[in-house]
Design a protein around this motif. Structure first.
Motif, PDB file in Angstrom:
ATOM      1  N   ARG A  12       0.777  -0.833  -0.027  1.00  0.00           N
ATOM      2  CA  ARG A  12       0.106  -0.043  -0.046  1.00  0.00           C
ATOM      3  C   ARG A  12       0.570   1.464   0.125  1.00  0.00           C
ATOM      4  NH1 ARG A  12      -5.812  -0.541   2.628  1.00  0.00           N
ATOM      5  NH2 ARG A  12      -5.072   1.826   1.941  1.00  0.00           N
ATOM      6  N   ILE A  13       0.379   2.197  -0.832  1.00  0.00           N
ATOM      7  CA  ILE A  13       0.978   3.507  -1.214  1.00  0.00           C
ATOM      8  C   ILE A  13       1.109   4.231   0.538  1.00  0.00           C
ATOM      9  CG2 ILE A  13       1.267   3.612  -3.257  1.00  0.00           C
ATOM     10  CD1 ILE A  13      -0.026   5.166  -3.488  1.00  0.00           C
ATOM     11  N   ASP A  14      -0.040   3.991   1.068  1.00  0.00           N
ATOM     12  CA  ASP A  14       0.022   4.749   2.615  1.00  0.00           C
ATOM     13  C   ASP A  14      -0.206   3.987   3.949  1.00  0.00           C
ATOM     14  OD1 ASP A  14      -2.427   3.419   2.342  1.00  0.00           O
ATOM     15  OD2 ASP A  14      -3.544   4.561   2.197  1.00  0.00           O
ATOM     16  N   GLU A 485     -10.107   7.521  -1.360  1.00  0.00           N
ATOM     17  CA  GLU A 485      -9.276   6.182  -0.585  1.00  0.00           C
ATOM     18  C   GLU A 485     -10.031   6.370   0.906  1.00  0.00           C
ATOM     19  OE1 GLU A 485      -7.366   3.270   0.680  1.00  0.00           O
ATOM     20  OE2 GLU A 485      -6.182   3.424  -0.786  1.00  0.00           O
ATOM     21  N   GLY A 489      -7.442   0.908  -0.152  1.00  0.00           N
ATOM     22  CA  GLY A 489      -6.637   0.748  -0.915  1.00  0.00           C
ATOM     23  C   GLY A 489      -7.099   1.004  -2.689  1.00  0.00           C
ATOM     24  N   ASP A 491      -5.939   4.050  -3.471  1.00  0.00           N
ATOM     25  CA  ASP A 491      -4.736   4.704  -4.187  1.00  0.00           C
ATOM     26  C   ASP A 491      -3.645   3.890  -4.760  1.00  0.00           C
ATOM     27  OD1 ASP A 491      -6.233   7.647  -3.334  1.00  0.00           O
ATOM     28  OD2 ASP A 491      -4.791   7.657  -1.584  1.00  0.00           O
ATOM     29  N   THR A 492      -3.398   2.528  -3.818  1.00  0.00           N
ATOM     30  CA  THR A 492      -2.734   2.025  -4.789  1.00  0.00           C
ATOM     31  C   THR A 492      -2.896   0.961  -6.055  1.00  0.00           C
ATOM     32  OG1 THR A 492      -2.083   1.075  -2.392  1.00  0.00           O
ATOM     33  CG2 THR A 492      -1.368   0.357  -3.952  1.00  0.00           C
ATOM     34  N   GLN A 496      -1.154   1.156  -9.612  1.00  0.00           N
ATOM     35  CA  GLN A 496      -0.257   0.625 -10.235  1.00  0.00           C
ATOM     36  C   GLN A 496      -1.274   0.475 -11.459  1.00  0.00           C
ATOM     37  OE1 GLN A 496      -1.445  -2.532  -7.241  1.00  0.00           O
ATOM     38  NE2 GLN A 496       0.049  -3.922  -8.425  1.00  0.00           N
ATOM     39  N   ILE A 506       6.481   1.649  -8.965  1.00  0.00           N
ATOM     40  CA  ILE A 506       5.145   2.765  -8.250  1.00  0.00           C
ATOM     41  C   ILE A 506       5.705   3.732  -7.395  1.00  0.00           C
ATOM     42  CG2 ILE A 506       6.187   1.247  -5.945  1.00  0.00           C
ATOM     43  CD1 ILE A 506       2.819   1.742  -7.726  1.00  0.00           C
ATOM     44  N   SER A 513      -3.582  12.082  -2.793  1.00  0.00           N
ATOM     45  CA  SER A 513      -4.692  11.176  -1.677  1.00  0.00           C
ATOM     46  C   SER A 513      -5.869  12.126  -0.939  1.00  0.00           C
ATOM     47  CB  SER A 513      -4.136  11.088   0.064  1.00  0.00           C
ATOM     48  OG  SER A 513      -5.247   9.810   0.106  1.00  0.00           O
ATOM     49  N   ASN A 648      -4.500  -6.349  -6.968  1.00  0.00           N
ATOM     50  CA  ASN A 648      -3.443  -5.897  -6.299  1.00  0.00           C
ATOM     51  C   ASN A 648      -4.018  -7.482  -5.096  1.00  0.00           C
ATOM     52  OD1 ASN A 648      -1.904  -6.542  -3.771  1.00  0.00           O
ATOM     53  ND2 ASN A 648      -0.835  -3.609  -4.195  1.00  0.00           N
TER      54      ASN A 648
END
Ligand SMILES: Cc1cc2nc3c(=O)[nH]c(=O)nc-3n(C[C@H](O)[C@H](O)[C@H](O)COP(=O)(O)OP(=O)(O)OC[C@H]3O[C@@H](n4cnc5c(N)ncnc54)[C@H](O)[C@@H]3O)c2cc1C
Lengths: 763, 294
Positions: A12-14, A485, A489, A491-492, A496, A506, A513, A648
């Motif tokens: 997860r990017i966050d 978001e 998930g 945003d992730t 992608q 990535i 966000s 994902n």
């Protein structure tokens, strides 16, 4: 199809921001001189405010404003988080005022206070004197629909908010042709979302006389419109900002507290005011799930083919409409993609009662419908002495099917493979065999249930989504989306998608966000499991536009035609060979600083999706029932999903874990309770409301059957809500298998299981 | 935001008792896991709190030379789940402790708070009833020792007089030596829940399978934790059998004062007593060195 980054379990990017506490949620922002708002709630389920005296409260030092229903705009507004509809006959039911002079449930907001701190605000609430005239409280759907019952809303005869159903095929003929008719009644309970972050917002008036609202919402753009409507001011004068959100599950797909927060700041000359609901408030005055009562009657052939089905449903929407009018309809439409039933008559009634307001909640009418339907199918199988899995297989819809009412076409389906996989995972055959002869106090059983759903709301709702991408000097990109978001998930997943199209790692994709209605592209928000499918289309479109512009620019730099070029691993490459032509960063830098051709690359797209894709899945469950205490233990549970391409896998598994755990609570323990005489809430806290803990949650087995959905970007279909749909009926069917007793009411908590087993003579 | 008007911390017991004498409005706060909930719920307003958490002498768990097990009121539930003395001599208390709340709550909640809060559902209480624990209460006027059964007066009401502090919980050797025990917490959840029924059973065997002594403590079976004397008396001298166990369960109901609430019906609560008392006894017998009953 082979992708580079779509299909990978990218972290997860966050994740780091969240676990280190850096991610800011609404309550983490501070404004100078922020005041605190509090709500005075009706102690009665149904009552008129005869007189209200705020003198003493206003005199309390530290109190900045006291508002009653007389101090807010007398404009009825709708709170449901739907896109606006230009056709007035399809607009949401406007039945609410910011504060009310007629209380319609225990907890309805009749007045509010703004003060310098919480304790003073609470003290001020106690100083407001209200004289009520109590009215008859209508605490069940039956009571509300009774002839002569008082009207909760004057314009709704019999307290029926809506009764729009549908018919397809010829039901009378179907019943005539049937060998057997099977009937059943099924009842679901009131449950609450219990998202981690309670409802909270704060508002102030900025230097341009605009109202800024920072709020924990799933739908910032919709909130802007609703606040504008509620206050009777131009929508452009409102700016809504959505920071990180700690879950919503539908309870924040609704304007629960933003109009009041805005009214509060206006009452104190624009000074910032924070309205922060406690868990107890959240559980009664935001939203809850509709409880349904179903009567189902099916005409079936001897070998299990379902010819016709008559479904009557009563949905209790509580004191205000919220999403009530659409939820019974949505529940009635999304199950139609599962079984090919030639004739169906669906007759729902959505009824106002003097109970807290029901609204959107993960599954939006479908957990109720899937529960009833999948209990009923099991009952049919039992009555006809057929294998419960075979009877389902026999009735499944085929690819190519077009729903006669929605015109949605099934273009991908992995339901058969889902069933096979679930059956194998739980070792169905071997266990069925082993559990044939059981004695003693503990009995085991197996059950399953299937579902179909949708991806977004087309053709009922507008499915518009926006995305904007900026190519930075170093070849990285910023992505702005209107979609929100809220922990799921998205945003992730969007990062992608962009990375896939642009050939970026990535960490070169920076997702903004936060949504800010002044800045973010227009998108209606997080609901209906729509974002990966619907907003994903906009994101892919924006990324492809960036790509085309980059390749065009590179053409100018290299004389190699754009159609011969591609992007890979941060390089512009020859499409045919992959041979590197130029580093992307070099191109990007030129787009900013080339003395002749500089023109930074951006895209800003909107996509109006006029399609829908149907996800499928199953739950397989194994339970052990303690016949002596009425306790049900889940030994194994598997959810198998066809959600098209899984962008994902790890995030997808997380969605399934959460949904199944929600389904387990729905099946076994969760239920909002009210005093049957007064309508006062009995358990609006997390001690008495039995949300399962991690200790109550068994290991959840997750598997996917990946299909490729032609209408979805990268072949995706929805996954947000589906995991919560089938666990409850699968568990019920397993309990039936274990005990021979059919439980047709949720939840199957120990007290209820005890009573029923006693009735059945097992205790 | 909590409505706390005054907050003080005592470092010694005498400082605490003196403060309480000087200001009778002061309330003791230990872990605060009951008290702060009450503040949050508005049952207590304008609170004046005296924290005793820093009084080190109150958090011990030890076995004294005379065999008495002495537990300081500030012993946390985490401490009780891990303490070697508890595990060796009164493992039933460790079982009760681990059934309580969740890890964070167990780290901060104290046994003294659990007892003084006076809830019938307190997870330590049914075991302490079965163990016939004694409580030492100290004020600036002096001290007194009270059997736990006399301390509980009603729902949320205990015999804690003005200025008094619970300073010790004692378990005498005659109440634990040679006993096997078992605690069953029957709740809707496996963590973070209050018991629908708490069953603590201790027993001692003679000649391998004769019940020499049985003690049954129940929580949530009445307004306070209670003992099932009739069932206990019946069991004494009986050889262990399924029938005897079932009869003990049936008789246990007679001591209970179960009632119907929206949480559970009287009928169901009594059924649970009948079912779970024998289950706990069955396990207690094994713990006491007896055999498993088929
Ligand atoms: C999330 C949660 C879960 C919980 N789960 C459980 C559970 O599973 N089982 C259970 O039994 N309880 C449970 N509780 C309740 C609570 O944690 C326990 O009762 C705990 O033991 C109270 O101890 P404390 O130290 O926090 O008491 P405090 O809240 O500090 O005090 C409780 C009361 O006792 C008084 N007091 C405390 N110490 C003394 C003393 N030495 N002398 C005189 N008076 C004193 C205080 O004045 C107050 O009236 C739970 C609470 C929470 C918040």
């Amino acid at each position: 199809m082979a992708y580079t980054i779509v299909g990978k379990s990218v972290p997860r990017i966050d994740a780091v921001a969240k676990v280190t506490g850096k991610a800011k949620y609404t309550d983490d922002f501070f404004e100078r001189d922020m005041l605190v708002g509090k709500v005075l709630r009706s102690p009665y389920a149904h009552a008129l405010v005869k007189h209200i005296d705020t003198t003493k409260a206003k005199e309390l030092p530290g109190v900045k404003a006291v508002l009653t229903y007389q101090d807010v705009p007398q404009i009825k507004f709708a709170t449901a988080g739907h896109p606006f509809n230009l056709d007035p006959s399809h607009q949401d039911k406007a039945d609410r005022l910011i504060l009310t002079g007629k209380a319609r449930f225990v907890g309805d907001a009749v007045a509010a206070v703004v003060a310098t701190d919480e304790l003073i605000a609470e003290e001020a609430l106690r100083l407001i004197e209200v004289e009520y005239e109590q009215l008859e409280a209508l605490l069940t759907s039956e009571a509300a629909m009774k002839e002569g019952a008082p009207l909760i809303h004057e314009d709704c005869p019999h307290n029926i908010l809506s009764d729009r159903g549908f018919r397809m095929g010829n039901l009378e003929e179907a019943f005539l042709a049937a060998d057997t008719v099977v009937e059943g009644e099924y009842e679901t309970s009131m449950v609450q979302h219990c998202h981690l972050e309670n409802h909270i917002s704060y508002a102030y008036v900025d230097t341009h006389d605009r109202i800024v609202i920072v709020t924990s919402t799933q739908i910032p753009h919709i909130i802007r419109r609703i606040v504008g409507q509620a206050l009777g001011i131009p929508w452009g004068r409102i700016r809504v900002i959505k920071p990180y959100v700690g879950g919503g599950f539908g309870a924040k797909q609704d304007a629960c507290l933003e109009p009041l927060t805005a009214a509060m700041t206006l009452a104190v000359g624009g000074q910032p005011v924070k309205l922060n609901y406690s868990r107890e408030e959240c559980m009664i005055d935001t939203r809850r799930r509709h409880d349904f009562k179903f009567k189902i009657k099916s005409g079936v052939t001897r070998d299990g083919k379902i010819l016709g089905m008559h479904i009557e449903a009563v949905s209790n929407t509580g004191a205000y409409a919220s999403h009530g009018h659409s939820i019974a309809g949505a529940g009635g439409s999304k199950f139609r993609y599962l079984y090919a039933i030639p004739a169906i008559k669906y007759e729902p009634k959505t009824v106002y009662t003097n109970l807290p307001v029901a609204g959107a909640m993960r599954g939006y009418g479908s957990p109720q419908m899937v529960y009833a339907l999948e209990c009923h199918i099991e009952d049919i199988a039992k009555k006809l002495n057929l294998d419960p899995i075979e009877i389902r297989r026999k009735n499944l819809i085929e690819i190519g099917h077009v729903d006669p009412l929605s015109q949605n076409k099934i273009m991908s389906s992995g339901i058969r493979e889902c069933i096979d996989k679930g059956k194998a995972l739980i070792r169905w055959e071997a266990k069925k065999e082993a559990y044939q002869q059981q004695a003693g106090d503990k009995r085991r059983g197996l059950g399953m249930a299937a579902f179909s759903y949708a991806s977004g709301t087309h053709p009922i709702g507008l499915e518009i989504a926006g995305a904007r991408i900026v190519l930075n000097q170093d070849g990285s990109v910023q992505v702005q989306i209107g979609a929100t978001e809220i922990g799921q998930g998205s945003d992730t997943v969007f990062a992608q998608m962009v990375a896939e199209v642009l050939g970026l790692p990535i960490d070169r994709v920076h997702v903004v966000s936060e949504q800010d209605t002044d800045i973010s592209p227009f998108d209606t928000g997080a609901y209906a499991s729509r974002q990966t499918y619907i907003s994903g289309m906009a994101v892919k479109k924006a990324a492809e536009e960036i790509k085309a512009k980059i390749l065009d620019f590179a053409w100018g730099l290299t004389d190699i035609p754009a159609h011969a070029l591609d992007l890979k691993e941060q390089n512009v490459v020859y499409k045919h060979s992959g041979e590197s032509v130029l580093p992307l960063a070099e191109v990007a830098l030129s787009t900013y600083y080339d003395t002749v051709f500089a023109q930074p690359i951006t895209s800003d797209v909107s996509n109006n999706a006029r399609v829908n894709a149907v996800p499928y899945g199953v739950t397989f469950a194994e339970v052990e029932v303690d016949l002596k205490t009425g306790k049900i233990e889940i030994l194994e549970i598997y959810n198998v999903h066809d959600s098209g391409t899984i962008v994902n896998p790890r995030l997808a598994e997380g969605q399934v874990h959460g949904g199944v755990s929600m389904g387990i609570g729905y099946a076994l323990s969760e239920q909002l309770l009210f005093d049957p005489k007064t309508g006062k809430p009995l358990n609006n806290n997390l001690l008495d409301y039995k949300l399962p803990t991690i200790m109550d949650t068994p290991d959840i087995g997750v598997a996917f059957v990946e299909t490729h959905e032609p209408t979805g970007s990268f072949g995706v279909k929805s996954l947000g809500e589906p995991p919560a749909l089938s666990p409850a009926p699968a568990i019920r069917n397993a309990v039936l298998d274990a005990t021979g007793v059919a439980f047709n009411q949720l939840p199957m908590n120990p007290q209820r299981v005890f009573e029923k087993l006693k009735q059945a003579g097992l205790i | 935001m909590y409505d706390i008007q005054n907050y003080q911390e005592a470092l010694t017991l005498s400082e605490a008792t003196e403060t309480l004498t000087r200001n009778p409005r002061m309330r003791i706060i230990a872990g605060g896991t009951d008290l702060l909930i009450k503040l949050h719920g508005g049952q207590i307003e304008a609170a004046e709190l005296l924290s005793i958490r820093n009084i080190e002498a109150l958090s011990h768990i030890e076995k004294r030379p005379d065999g008495v097990i002495s537990i300081g009121p500030l012993a946390t539930f985490t401490q009780m789940t891990q303490d070697p003395v508890i595990k060796a001599h009164v493992p039933i208390l460790a079982e009760a402790a681990v059934s309580m709340g969740g890890p964070q709550i167990r780290n901060i909640a104290t046994i003294g708070g659990n007892v003084c809060n006076g809830a019938t559902s307190a997870d330590s209480a049914s075991s302490l009833f079965a163990l016939e624990a004694e409580l030492v209460l100290i004020s600036s006027r002096g001290s007194r020792v009270l059997p736990i059964s006399e301390f509980y007066l009603g729902p949320g009401k205990v015999d804690l007089r003005a200025g008094e502090i619970l300073t010790e919980i004692r378990i005498l050797p005659r109440h634990y030596v040679g006993f096997g025990g078992h605690y069953i917490k029957f709740a809707m959840r496996k963590a973070m829940d209050i018991a629908t029924l708490g069953v603590a059973v201790l027993c001692k065997l003679e000649a391998g399978n004769i019940l020499a002594e049985v003690k049954i403590g129940l929580g949530v079976a009445g307004p306070t934790p209670l003992r099932c004397f009739e069932a206990e008396a019946y069991a004494v001298g009986k050889a262990v059998s399924t029938d005897v166990l079932n009869e003990v369960g049936r008789l246990a109901i007679r001591s209970a004062k179960a009632r119907t609430s929206w949480r559970a019906s009287k009928e169901y609560r009594e059924h649970l007593i009948q079912e779970l008392v024998p289950r706990a006894l069955r396990e207690a017998i094994v713990q006491a060195g007896g055999g498993e009953i088929a």
